[in-house]
Design a protein around this motif. Structure first.
Motif, PDB file in Angstrom:
ATOM      1  N   VAL A  83      20.011 -21.647  28.417  1.00  0.00           N
ATOM      2  CA  VAL A  83      19.936 -20.398  27.646  1.00  0.00           C
ATOM      3  C   VAL A  83      19.383 -20.677  26.241  1.00  0.00           C
ATOM      4  N   LEU A  84      19.794 -21.786  25.622  1.00  0.00           N
ATOM      5  CA  LEU A  84      19.265 -22.146  24.307  1.00  0.00           C
ATOM      6  C   LEU A  84      17.767 -22.395  24.377  1.00  0.00           C
ATOM      7  N   TYR A  85      17.345 -23.154  25.400  1.00  0.00           N
ATOM      8  CA  TYR A  85      15.927 -23.506  25.520  1.00  0.00           C
ATOM      9  C   TYR A  85      15.120 -22.401  26.208  1.00  0.00           C
ATOM     10  N   GLY A  86      15.634 -21.881  27.326  1.00  0.00           N
ATOM     11  CA  GLY A  86      14.871 -20.919  28.115  1.00  0.00           C
ATOM     12  C   GLY A  86      14.753 -19.541  27.493  1.00  0.00           C
ATOM     13  N   SER A  87      15.679 -19.213  26.571  1.00  0.00           N
ATOM     14  CA  SER A  87      15.639 -17.888  25.941  1.00  0.00           C
ATOM     15  C   SER A  87      15.539 -17.959  24.422  1.00  0.00           C
ATOM     16  N   GLY A  88      15.606 -19.170  23.865  1.00  0.00           N
ATOM     17  CA  GLY A  88      15.412 -19.344  22.428  1.00  0.00           C
ATOM     18  C   GLY A  88      16.491 -18.763  21.551  1.00  0.00           C
ATOM     19  N   LEU A  89      17.739 -18.815  22.016  1.00  0.00           N
ATOM     20  CA  LEU A  89      18.834 -18.235  21.229  1.00  0.00           C
ATOM     21  C   LEU A  89      19.263 -19.149  20.085  1.00  0.00           C
ATOM     22  N   ARG A  90      19.744 -18.535  19.021  1.00  0.00           N
ATOM     23  CA  ARG A  90      20.418 -19.280  17.948  1.00  0.00           C
ATOM     24  C   ARG A  90      21.827 -19.617  18.432  1.00  0.00           C
ATOM     25  N   VAL A  91      22.459 -20.595  17.779  1.00  0.00           N
ATOM     26  CA  VAL A  91      23.818 -20.983  18.160  1.00  0.00           C
ATOM     27  C   VAL A  91      24.775 -19.803  18.015  1.00  0.00           C
ATOM     28  N   SER A  92      24.670 -19.083  16.905  1.00  0.00           N
ATOM     29  CA  SER A  92      25.571 -17.941  16.674  1.00  0.00           C
ATOM     30  C   SER A  92      25.389 -16.881  17.758  1.00  0.00           C
ATOM     31  N   GLU A  93      24.145 -16.701  18.206  1.00  0.00           N
ATOM     32  CA  GLU A  93      23.868 -15.723  19.257  1.00  0.00           C
ATOM     33  C   GLU A  93      24.448 -16.185  20.587  1.00  0.00           C
ATOM     34  N   LEU A  94      24.385 -17.486  20.826  1.00  0.00           N
ATOM     35  CA  LEU A  94      24.901 -18.040  22.079  1.00  0.00           C
ATOM     36  C   LEU A  94      26.412 -17.892  22.177  1.00  0.00           C
ATOM     37  N   ILE A  95      27.116 -18.292  21.125  1.00  0.00           N
ATOM     38  CA  ILE A  95      28.585 -18.270  21.206  1.00  0.00           C
ATOM     39  C   ILE A  95      29.141 -16.849  21.205  1.00  0.00           C
ATOM     40  N   ASN A  96      28.353 -15.894  20.695  1.00  0.00           N
ATOM     41  CA  ASN A  96      28.809 -14.497  20.662  1.00  0.00           C
ATOM     42  C   ASN A  96      28.204 -13.649  21.790  1.00  0.00           C
ATOM     43  N   LEU A  97      27.484 -14.305  22.691  1.00  0.00           N
ATOM     44  CA  LEU A  97      26.844 -13.573  23.783  1.00  0.00           C
ATOM     45  C   LEU A  97      27.911 -12.891  24.644  1.00  0.00           C
ATOM     46  N   LYS A  98      27.707 -11.591  24.872  1.00  0.00           N
ATOM     47  CA  LYS A  98      28.703 -10.809  25.615  1.00  0.00           C
ATOM     48  C   LYS A  98      28.322 -10.677  27.082  1.00  0.00           C
TER      49      LYS A  98
ATOM     50  N   ILE B 138      33.261 -12.491  26.396  1.00  0.00           N
ATOM     51  CA  ILE B 138      32.430 -13.582  25.872  1.00  0.00           C
ATOM     52  C   ILE B 138      31.964 -14.461  27.036  1.00  0.00           C
ATOM     53  N   VAL B 139      30.676 -14.781  27.072  1.00  0.00           N
ATOM     54  CA  VAL B 139      30.114 -15.529  28.209  1.00  0.00           C
ATOM     55  C   VAL B 139      30.600 -16.975  28.243  1.00  0.00           C
ATOM     56  N   PHE B 140      30.411 -17.706  27.143  1.00  0.00           N
ATOM     57  CA  PHE B 140      30.701 -19.145  27.157  1.00  0.00           C
ATOM     58  C   PHE B 140      32.075 -19.440  26.538  1.00  0.00           C
ATOM     59  N   LEU B 141      32.937 -20.023  27.362  1.00  0.00           N
ATOM     60  CA  LEU B 141      34.309 -20.304  26.957  1.00  0.00           C
ATOM     61  C   LEU B 141      34.650 -21.771  27.174  1.00  0.00           C
ATOM     62  N   ASN B 142      35.719 -22.214  26.514  1.00  0.00           N
ATOM     63  CA  ASN B 142      36.196 -23.574  26.773  1.00  0.00           C
ATOM     64  C   ASN B 142      37.183 -23.549  27.945  1.00  0.00           C
TER      65      ASN B 142
END
Length: 223
Positions: A98-113, A165-169
């Motif tokens: 998602v970071l590479y294939g869609s070019g998201l910022r870190v803040s956008e990634l962790i807050n992706l709904k 939230i999409v990405f969780l621990n």
């Protein structure tokens, strides 16, 4: 020699040029000039001088280093370093894609709904800086690993406040920026990549690879 009280702007400009000729970096020049400006502010404050000769003196701008870019081979090595036998393996691969294939910022990634990820339509709604929203396509590979991760995610004990939230621990909580940085750094080390990289390197690589393959610059900026 010039008396410090008689210094004019042109004298200071000559001084800055000399600093450059001595081989001082823009950062080092900036420190020296900052000290000179402070000195003359002190003179003005104590009524020793009426006018500040440094008022129009500009500090040389430090050259910005171009961010690192990963090659396609390095991207593959980064992904190959992920241990898919571990619980977080498929999640981490989805993160990289998602970071590479869609070019998201870190803040956008962790807050992706979850509610903004439209797997069937192959796009997601991303909230960027200043609450600006944009539609971003999901690459076929990111789509595949996202679906695998969402299956794993459904088995977690997810805290109610992180249900969208999409990405969780592993504890069902939202990942932090620091955790994403750690994941990328560890994978780079495991892959033997010696470049100084961060999650933003993947975003920059995304844009660079699109440009190299003929994508329109305006489209890349929108993405």
């Amino acid at each position: 020699e010039i008396n410090l009280l008689d210094v004019k702007l042109e004298n200071l400009i000559d001084f800055v040029i000399e600093l450059g000729e001595l081989g001082l970096s823009a950062t080092s020049q900036g420190r020296v000039i900052s000290g000179v400006k402070s000195f003359y502010k002190f003179l003005i404050y104590n009524d020793i001088l009426d006018t500040d000769p440094t008022l129009m003196l500009e500090t040389p701008k430090a050259a910005r280093k171009l961010p690192e870019v990963l090659t396609l081979d390095e991207i593959e090595r980064l992904e190959d370093a992920i241990d898919l036998s571990k619980d977080e393996g498929q999640r981490n691969l989805a993160i990289i894609e998602v970071l590479y294939g869609s070019g998201l910022r870190v803040s956008e990634l962790i807050n992706l709904k979850l509610s903004n990820v439209h797997i069937d339509e192959k796009y997601m709604l991303v909230e960027g800086k200043g609450s600006k929203q944009r539609l971003v396509p999901i690459s076929p590979v990111a789509d595949q690993w996202l679906q695998y991760w969402l299956e794993d995610r459904s088995k977690l004990d997810i805290k109610p406040e992180y249900s969208d939230i999409v990405f969780l621990n592993r504890y069902g909580r939202q990942l932090t920026r620091a955790m994403i940085f750690t994941i990328v750094k560890r994978l780079a080390e495991a892959a033997g990549i010696r470049k100084t990289i961060s999650p933003h390197t993947l975003r920059h690589s995304f844009a660079t690879h699109l440009l190299q393959n003929g994508a329109d610059l305006r489209i890349i900026q929108q993405l």
